[in-house]
Design an enzyme around this catalytic site. Structure first.
Site, PDB file in Angstrom:
ATOM      1  N   ASP A  66       4.527  -1.791  -5.335  1.00  0.00           N
ATOM      2  CA  ASP A  66       4.689  -3.209  -5.677  1.00  0.00           C
ATOM      3  C   ASP A  66       3.938  -4.086  -4.671  1.00  0.00           C
ATOM      4  O   ASP A  66       3.883  -5.310  -4.823  1.00  0.00           O
ATOM      5  CB  ASP A  66       6.169  -3.604  -5.801  1.00  0.00           C
ATOM      6  CG  ASP A  66       6.952  -3.387  -4.523  1.00  0.00           C
ATOM      7  OD1 ASP A  66       6.407  -2.805  -3.575  1.00  0.00           O
ATOM      8  OD2 ASP A  66       8.131  -3.804  -4.474  1.00  0.00           O
ATOM      9  N   SER A  67       3.321  -3.459  -3.675  1.00  0.00           N
ATOM     10  CA  SER A  67       2.392  -4.182  -2.791  1.00  0.00           C
ATOM     11  C   SER A  67       1.251  -4.778  -3.619  1.00  0.00           C
ATOM     12  O   SER A  67       0.509  -5.636  -3.125  1.00  0.00           O
ATOM     13  CB  SER A  67       1.832  -3.242  -1.716  1.00  0.00           C
ATOM     14  OG  SER A  67       1.336  -2.057  -2.306  1.00  0.00           O
ATOM     15  N   ASP A 105       6.534   1.977  -8.336  1.00  0.00           N
ATOM     16  CA  ASP A 105       7.607   1.230  -7.676  1.00  0.00           C
ATOM     17  C   ASP A 105       8.448   0.464  -8.686  1.00  0.00           C
ATOM     18  O   ASP A 105       7.908  -0.175  -9.600  1.00  0.00           O
ATOM     19  CB  ASP A 105       7.005   0.201  -6.707  1.00  0.00           C
ATOM     20  CG  ASP A 105       7.094   0.638  -5.264  1.00  0.00           C
ATOM     21  OD1 ASP A 105       7.926   1.516  -4.942  1.00  0.00           O
ATOM     22  OD2 ASP A 105       6.331   0.102  -4.444  1.00  0.00           O
ATOM     23  N   LYS A 135       9.888   4.854  -7.514  1.00  0.00           N
ATOM     24  CA  LYS A 135      10.334   4.673  -6.124  1.00  0.00           C
ATOM     25  C   LYS A 135      11.201   3.424  -6.075  1.00  0.00           C
ATOM     26  O   LYS A 135      10.888   2.438  -6.742  1.00  0.00           O
ATOM     27  CB  LYS A 135       9.136   4.531  -5.178  1.00  0.00           C
ATOM     28  CG  LYS A 135       9.545   4.262  -3.720  1.00  0.00           C
ATOM     29  CD  LYS A 135       8.418   4.454  -2.745  1.00  0.00           C
ATOM     30  CE  LYS A 135       7.479   3.289  -2.611  1.00  0.00           C
ATOM     31  NZ  LYS A 135       8.106   2.010  -2.203  1.00  0.00           N
ATOM     32  N   GLU A 137      13.706   0.953  -3.215  1.00  0.00           N
ATOM     33  CA  GLU A 137      14.031   0.676  -1.819  1.00  0.00           C
ATOM     34  C   GLU A 137      15.543   0.655  -1.613  1.00  0.00           C
ATOM     35  O   GLU A 137      16.284   0.221  -2.497  1.00  0.00           O
ATOM     36  CB  GLU A 137      13.438  -0.681  -1.404  1.00  0.00           C
ATOM     37  CG  GLU A 137      11.917  -0.686  -1.432  1.00  0.00           C
ATOM     38  CD  GLU A 137      11.317  -2.013  -0.966  1.00  0.00           C
ATOM     39  OE1 GLU A 137      12.072  -2.894  -0.492  1.00  0.00           O
ATOM     40  OE2 GLU A 137      10.084  -2.162  -1.078  1.00  0.00           O
ATOM     41  N   GLU A 204       9.300   3.589   6.342  1.00  0.00           N
ATOM     42  CA  GLU A 204       8.273   2.593   6.684  1.00  0.00           C
ATOM     43  C   GLU A 204       8.660   1.785   7.919  1.00  0.00           C
ATOM     44  O   GLU A 204       9.818   1.348   8.062  1.00  0.00           O
ATOM     45  CB  GLU A 204       8.069   1.629   5.496  1.00  0.00           C
ATOM     46  CG  GLU A 204       7.102   0.497   5.834  1.00  0.00           C
ATOM     47  CD  GLU A 204       6.648  -0.323   4.630  1.00  0.00           C
ATOM     48  OE1 GLU A 204       7.082  -0.049   3.499  1.00  0.00           O
ATOM     49  OE2 GLU A 204       5.843  -1.248   4.849  1.00  0.00           O
TER      50      GLU A 204
HETATM   51  O1  KIV Z   1       4.432  -1.010  -2.258  1.00  0.00           O
HETATM   52  C1  KIV Z   1       3.857  -0.175  -1.543  1.00  0.00           C
HETATM   53  O2  KIV Z   1       2.620  -0.099  -1.487  1.00  0.00           O
HETATM   54  C2  KIV Z   1       4.686   0.731  -0.759  1.00  0.00           C
HETATM   55  C3  KIV Z   1       3.996   1.558   0.271  1.00  0.00           C
HETATM   56  C4  KIV Z   1       3.574   0.729   1.394  1.00  0.00           C
HETATM   57  C5  KIV Z   1       4.824   2.717   0.697  1.00  0.00           C
HETATM   58  O3  KIV Z   1       5.856   0.765  -0.928  1.00  0.00           O
END
Ligand code: KIV
Length: 290
Positions: A66-67, A105, A135, A137, A204
């Protein structure tokens, strides 16, 4: 470097020779045997089809992070990222990859309310993108959700330590685990996530000692970012490691300086357009023999 054969009907490029089987969740999970991973797991972020094609031969895991909120959309954080964005970019990355396992994510607000909400969101992401895992959090508080998803056919990667979706609670993106209490919490979070059935955990932005302890304590592979070389694998945001941004976090190693190279290419193009030295005859359609 792979050679690609272009299917002119679909414009889809297929690598030649076509790679063997795609990495699987049990295959990745099994890389850690008796608490040790012989060959570290390689993970990078990808948000687009073409980047996925270029990274795929080199990676075990491609993360549609989600970055992308900041990297692709210029948003101030990952908080505004939507399920629509994750589904669309996830599908592009699946279309551009053959070898790596693709994980997507779960964006902020799509899974925290209840295990049922998380299942509905994860099922949508998996159906629309074709990814093999999601994924999410969070630590102990997310363990029941991870168990619920795992029991219903949704492989989950956990994410502990610095959790960027919680930026408004944490107050920033600084390294976590500086106090003994915080270090203890990160360790118990990781163990809870692993025990709930996560097949892999991202840790992280934590003090190195915590990352090492988390790696030793979790039965599943632990992938570090700003963590430790002792983790079972490493992940970076691809655009960071390619040097596409002026400012990168301290834990990023830049393997190229693409920002400078793109700037130079654009500047040469602009100059050639302005002086009419581009296009030349080579890039111009003219009648044969004319
Ligand atoms: O969103 C993302 O790119 C991430 C990575 C930095 C692990 O969660």
């Amino acid at each position: 470097m792979s050679t690609f054969t272009i299917d002119s009907a679909t414009s889809r490029a297929t690598p030649t020779p076509v790679p063997g089987k795609r990495m699987t969740v049990p295959g990745l999970r099994a890389r850690k045997v008796d608490g040790k991973t012989a060959e570290p797991i390689v993970m990078l972020t990808a948000y687009t089809m073409r980047m996925a094609q270029l990274l795929d031969p080199h990676c075990d895991l491609l993360l549609v992070g989600d970055s992308l909120g900041q990297v692709i959309y210029g948003l101030p954080s990952t908080v505004p990222v939507t399920l629509d964005m994750m589904c669309a970019h996830g599908a592009a990355v699946v279309r551009g990859s053959w070898h790596a396992l693709v994980a997507v994510d779960m964006p902020f607000g799509s899974y925290e309310a209840s295990p049922e909400q998380a299942f509905a969101s994860a099922a949508r992401v998996m159906k629309e993108s074709g990814c093999a895992a999601v994924k999410l959090e969070g630590g102990e508080a997310m363990a029941p959700t991870i168990a619920f998803l795992t029991a219903r056919g949704v492989p989950v990667i956990g994410h502990v330590g610095l959790t960027p979706q919680a930026v408004n609670t944490l107050g920033g993106y600084g390294a976590r685990g500086k106090s003994a209490a915080e270090a203890k919490k990160i360790l118990s979070d990781a163990v809870a996530v692993a025990d709930a059935g996560a097949f892999c955990i991202v840790v992280e932005g934590v003090m190195e000692e915590i990352a090492t302890k988390v790696t030793g304590a979790a039965q599943c592979p632990v992938i570090g970012i700003g963590a430790s070389d002792q983790c079972d694998g490493q992940v970076l945001v691809t655009e960071d490691m390619l040097g596409l941004f002026e400012r990168t976090p301290r834990f990023v190693k830049r393997y190229d300086d693409l920002a400078t190279r793109i700037g130079e290419a654009a500047s040469t193009y602009a100059a050639e357009v302005r002086e009419r030295s581009f296009p030349t005859a080579e890039q111009t359609y003219r009648p044969k023999g004319g």
